[in-house]
Design a protein around this motif. Sequence first.
Motif, PDB file in Angstrom:
ATOM      1  N   LEU A 186       0.811  -1.207   0.000  1.00  0.00           N
ATOM      2  CA  LEU A 186       0.000   0.000   0.000  1.00  0.00           C
ATOM      3  C   LEU A 186       0.850   1.266   0.000  1.00  0.00           C
ATOM      4  CD1 LEU A 186      -3.141  -0.423   2.255  1.00  0.00           C
ATOM      5  CD2 LEU A 186      -2.972  -0.302  -0.205  1.00  0.00           C
ATOM      6  N   ALA A 187       0.746   1.990  -1.094  1.00  0.00           N
ATOM      7  CA  ALA A 187       1.302   3.344  -1.145  1.00  0.00           C
ATOM      8  C   ALA A 187       0.106   4.226  -1.446  1.00  0.00           C
ATOM      9  CB  ALA A 187       2.338   3.446  -2.254  1.00  0.00           C
ATOM     10  N   GLN A 188      -0.094   5.264  -0.649  1.00  0.00           N
ATOM     11  CA  GLN A 188      -1.257   6.118  -0.851  1.00  0.00           C
ATOM     12  C   GLN A 188      -1.278   6.697  -2.267  1.00  0.00           C
ATOM     13  OE1 GLN A 188      -1.376   9.128   2.226  1.00  0.00           O
ATOM     14  NE2 GLN A 188      -2.955   8.004   3.339  1.00  0.00           N
ATOM     15  N   TYR A 189      -2.478   6.734  -2.817  1.00  0.00           N
ATOM     16  CA  TYR A 189      -2.658   7.311  -4.151  1.00  0.00           C
ATOM     17  C   TYR A 189      -3.623   8.474  -4.037  1.00  0.00           C
ATOM     18  CZ  TYR A 189      -4.446   7.949  -8.882  1.00  0.00           C
ATOM     19  OH  TYR A 189      -4.828   8.483 -10.089  1.00  0.00           O
ATOM     20  N   GLN A 190      -3.175   9.660  -4.427  1.00  0.00           N
ATOM     21  CA  GLN A 190      -4.042  10.839  -4.410  1.00  0.00           C
ATOM     22  C   GLN A 190      -4.454  11.196  -5.829  1.00  0.00           C
ATOM     23  OE1 GLN A 190      -2.574  14.167  -2.199  1.00  0.00           O
ATOM     24  NE2 GLN A 190      -4.444  15.380  -2.477  1.00  0.00           N
ATOM     25  N   GLN A 191      -5.745  11.320  -6.024  1.00  0.00           N
ATOM     26  CA  GLN A 191      -6.278  11.624  -7.351  1.00  0.00           C
ATOM     27  C   GLN A 191      -5.820  13.004  -7.812  1.00  0.00           C
ATOM     28  OE1 GLN A 191     -10.442  11.389  -6.559  1.00  0.00           O
ATOM     29  NE2 GLN A 191     -10.499   9.154  -6.501  1.00  0.00           N
ATOM     30  N   ASP A 192      -5.479  13.079  -9.095  1.00  0.00           N
ATOM     31  CA  ASP A 192      -5.097  14.352  -9.708  1.00  0.00           C
ATOM     32  C   ASP A 192      -5.877  14.495 -11.006  1.00  0.00           C
ATOM     33  OD1 ASP A 192      -4.013  16.608 -10.785  1.00  0.00           O
ATOM     34  OD2 ASP A 192      -1.986  15.802 -11.042  1.00  0.00           O
ATOM     35  N   LEU A 212      -6.475  -0.930  -1.314  1.00  0.00           N
ATOM     36  CA  LEU A 212      -6.912   0.411  -1.700  1.00  0.00           C
ATOM     37  C   LEU A 212      -6.604   1.412  -0.597  1.00  0.00           C
ATOM     38  CD1 LEU A 212     -10.422   0.039  -3.434  1.00  0.00           C
ATOM     39  CD2 LEU A 212      -8.228   0.579  -4.488  1.00  0.00           C
ATOM     40  N   ASP A 213      -5.958   2.501  -0.962  1.00  0.00           N
ATOM     41  CA  ASP A 213      -5.753   3.630  -0.060  1.00  0.00           C
ATOM     42  C   ASP A 213      -5.736   4.892  -0.922  1.00  0.00           C
ATOM     43  OD1 ASP A 213      -5.315   5.262   2.038  1.00  0.00           O
ATOM     44  OD2 ASP A 213      -3.308   4.534   2.537  1.00  0.00           O
ATOM     45  N   VAL A 214      -6.957   5.300  -1.316  1.00  0.00           N
ATOM     46  CA  VAL A 214      -7.136   6.384  -2.277  1.00  0.00           C
ATOM     47  C   VAL A 214      -7.563   7.655  -1.560  1.00  0.00           C
ATOM     48  CG1 VAL A 214      -8.394   7.157  -4.320  1.00  0.00           C
ATOM     49  CG2 VAL A 214      -7.770   4.739  -4.080  1.00  0.00           C
ATOM     50  N   LEU A 215      -6.934   8.757  -1.924  1.00  0.00           N
ATOM     51  CA  LEU A 215      -7.300  10.064  -1.399  1.00  0.00           C
ATOM     52  C   LEU A 215      -7.901  10.911  -2.517  1.00  0.00           C
ATOM     53  CD1 LEU A 215      -4.103  10.916   0.702  1.00  0.00           C
ATOM     54  CD2 LEU A 215      -6.206   9.787   1.473  1.00  0.00           C
ATOM     55  N   THR A 216      -8.871  11.722  -2.180  1.00  0.00           N
ATOM     56  CA  THR A 216      -9.474  12.628  -3.154  1.00  0.00           C
ATOM     57  C   THR A 216      -8.485  13.753  -3.464  1.00  0.00           C
ATOM     58  OG1 THR A 216     -10.466  13.995  -1.440  1.00  0.00           O
ATOM     59  CG2 THR A 216     -11.764  12.120  -2.219  1.00  0.00           C
ATOM     60  N   PRO A 217      -8.773  14.568  -4.497  1.00  0.00           N
ATOM     61  CA  PRO A 217      -7.849  15.671  -4.825  1.00  0.00           C
ATOM     62  C   PRO A 217      -7.567  16.618  -3.664  1.00  0.00           C
ATOM     63  CG  PRO A 217      -9.368  15.316  -6.636  1.00  0.00           C
ATOM     64  CD  PRO A 217      -9.844  14.438  -5.504  1.00  0.00           C
ATOM     65  N   ASP A 218      -8.533  16.745  -2.741  1.00  0.00           N
ATOM     66  CA  ASP A 218      -8.311  17.650  -1.604  1.00  0.00           C
ATOM     67  C   ASP A 218      -7.707  16.944  -0.395  1.00  0.00           C
ATOM     68  OD1 ASP A 218     -10.449  16.175  -0.753  1.00  0.00           O
ATOM     69  OD2 ASP A 218     -11.858  17.846  -0.625  1.00  0.00           O
ATOM     70  N   GLY A 219      -7.328  15.647  -0.563  1.00  0.00           N
ATOM     71  CA  GLY A 219      -6.629  14.925   0.496  1.00  0.00           C
ATOM     72  C   GLY A 219      -7.498  14.129   1.431  1.00  0.00           C
ATOM     73  N   GLY A 241      -9.553   8.825 -10.597  1.00  0.00           N
ATOM     74  CA  GLY A 241      -9.773  10.250 -10.824  1.00  0.00           C
ATOM     75  C   GLY A 241     -10.253  10.579 -12.219  1.00  0.00           C
ATOM     76  N   GLN A 242     -10.479   9.563 -13.057  1.00  0.00           N
ATOM     77  CA  GLN A 242     -10.948   9.821 -14.416  1.00  0.00           C
ATOM     78  C   GLN A 242     -12.324  10.478 -14.404  1.00  0.00           C
ATOM     79  OE1 GLN A 242     -10.343   6.326 -17.119  1.00  0.00           O
ATOM     80  NE2 GLN A 242      -9.232   5.458 -15.393  1.00  0.00           N
ATOM     81  N   THR A 243     -13.216   9.971 -13.548  1.00  0.00           N
ATOM     82  CA  THR A 243     -14.559  10.542 -13.458  1.00  0.00           C
ATOM     83  C   THR A 243     -14.507  11.992 -12.998  1.00  0.00           C
ATOM     84  OG1 THR A 243     -15.481   8.366 -12.933  1.00  0.00           O
ATOM     85  CG2 THR A 243     -16.810  10.281 -12.360  1.00  0.00           C
ATOM     86  N   THR A 244     -13.626  12.278 -12.039  1.00  0.00           N
ATOM     87  CA  THR A 244     -13.485  13.647 -11.549  1.00  0.00           C
ATOM     88  C   THR A 244     -13.028  14.585 -12.656  1.00  0.00           C
ATOM     89  OG1 THR A 244     -12.927  12.803  -9.350  1.00  0.00           O
ATOM     90  CG2 THR A 244     -12.362  15.092  -9.812  1.00  0.00           C
TER      91      THR A 244
END
Length: 559
Positions: free
Chosen positions: A4-10, A356-363, A433-436
Motif C-alpha cells: 500500500l502506497a497512498q494514491y491521491q487523485q489528480d 486500496l488507499d485512495v485520497l481525493t484531490p483535496d486529500g 480520478g478519471q470521473t473527476t
Amino acid sequence: MWALAQYQQDPEAVGGLGLSALVSVLPLAVVLVLLGALRVRAHWAALAGLGTALVVAIAGFGMPFGMSLSAAAHGAVFGLFPILWIVVNALWVFNMTVATGHFDVLRRSFGTLSIDTRTQAILVAFCFGGLLEALAGFGAPVAITSVMLVALGFAPVKAAVVALVANTAPVAFGAMGVPVITLAQVTGLPLDVVSSTVGRQTPLLALFVPLVLVFIVDGRRGLREAWVPALGCGVVFALGQFLTSNFFSVELTDIVASLAGAVTVFALARVQPNAVWAARKPALTTGGSSTGTPSTGGGSTGDGDRDPEETPDSPAEIRKAYAPYAIIIVVFALAQLPGIKDLLASVKIAFAWPGLDVLTPDGARDKVNDFSFAVLSTAGTLMVVAAVIVAVVLGVGARRTITTWTTTVGELKWAILTVASVLALAYVMNASGQTTSIGLFVAGAGAALAFLSPVLGWFAVAVTGSDTSANALFGSLQVTAAQGAGLPPELLASANSSGGVLGKMLSPQNLTIAAAAVKLDGQEGTLLRKVIGWSLGMLLILSTLIALQASPVLSWMLP
C-alpha cells in the motif's frame, strides 16, 4: 504488488484538465462504440471498457497497478452484492410463477378486465409491464407484454411500439430499485435522497405515458373516448411512485404503483360500466360462452391463448396469481417497522477493501476504499424470504424451488458478467480520478448543465440498454459536474437516471427483443422510427423540468 502506497487523485494528471478529461472519456467511448456502432455483445464491450480504464488509470493517471486491479475487484464484488443478489432473487420469484402457471393466470386476469384495445394497452403494457419491470427487468417487460398484446389481437408493429413506449416510467425503480440503489452507491449520496429526487421526476412522465399509449393505439379518437382510464391510471401510478419512493420503500415503488394503477382502471370501469373503454369480455362458462359481445371504439379482441369452451380461472387461482406481489409488499413492509428495521440493518459486512488507499484531490479519504454489505436488510435477502413464502403458497416443492434458482442464475450468466464488468469499470474510473476529470470539465457548461444532464443518461441507456449501467458509468460524473457548477448534486445524479428511462425504448437491446418477440426480425429500424419521436419529445419535457428544478421556479420540488 499489493503493497500500500497512498494514491491521491489528480484530475489534471494528463497535461491539464482538458487533455485529462479527453483521455478519461476513452473507456466510455470504447463501451459505447462497441455497443452502438459495432454491435458487440454487452459483456465483451464492458470487459473492453474495463481494460481501457485500467490502462488509462495506470499509464495516464499514475495509479499503482495493484491498486487499479483492487479497485476493479471492488466494483465487481459490489456488482454481485448487492446488485445482482437483488436481480437474481427478484427474477427467481417471477420464474416460480411462470413454472407453476400462475403467471399465465395473472396475464389472463389483466387481459379480461376489458376487451377495448386502448384499455388493454394501459393494463397490459403499462401496469403489468411495470410489475414485470419491478421483478424481472432486462427486457422481459417488452418481450412478454408485446407477445400478450399480439395474442389479444394487436398488429405486431403496434404491439411492439406500445410495449417499448410503456417501458419508460417504471425503469428507474426496476428490478426492486437496482438502478437507484446503484446510483446512490457510486455517488456516495444517501439512498433516501436519491430515491426521493428521482421520485419527483419520473412520476411526471408517468402522468403522460398512458395517454400516449391510448393515442398510439387509436389516435385522437382514443384520447377522446379513453382519456378517463388513461389519465386516472397515470395519476395514481405517479402518486404511487412518488409516495412509495419518498416515504416507504424504494424497492417496492414499481410494484405499488403498477398495482394501484391497475386497480384504478378496474374501479373506474365499475363506476362507468357503460363506457366504451370499459367493455368486458362476456363471462365464460364450461361448455360454451355467452353471446352479445359489446362493441368498442378501439376494437374488441378475444383472449388469444384460451379455448372459448374452457372453464375460466377460478377465483382461488387468481388470488394465488396475485399472491406473490402481496407477499413481497408484506415482507418489505415488515422490514421497515421500527425495531425490525434497525435490527436487520445492524447485521452487515463492512471493512476497508484490501489494496486500496485512495485520497481525493483535496486529500480526504475516498469512499471507494470501503466495502459494506447489509446482509439482512438488502432487498436481495428480503426477496429470498419472500420467495420461500411464495414457494409454499404456490405449492412449489423444495427441489423445484432450488432448481428454479439455479436455472435463473444460468439464464442471467451473461448479464451477471456484464453488470460486474460495468461496475468494475466504474470503480476504476472513480478511484483513479478519471470521473473527476470529466466532471470538472463538463461543469464548465454552468447552468445549462441542468438541462443537459438528463440527455447524458438518455444517451447512455440508449446505447447500453440499462439504467443501472448508465448510473454506474455517469452517476459520479454528474455529481462532480454539479459540484463544479454550483448545482445540487442529487438533482443531476437523479436526472441521469430519470433521463435514462427515456433512452430505454431506443436501445438496440430492447428494439431487438421487441422485434423478435412479435416475429418482426430485421425490422428494428421500423420500430426505431416509430418510437424515437416519443422518446425525444418526453426527453425535452424532462430536461425542461430538471432545469426548472435547478432554478428558483421549481426548486421547492426537491427534497
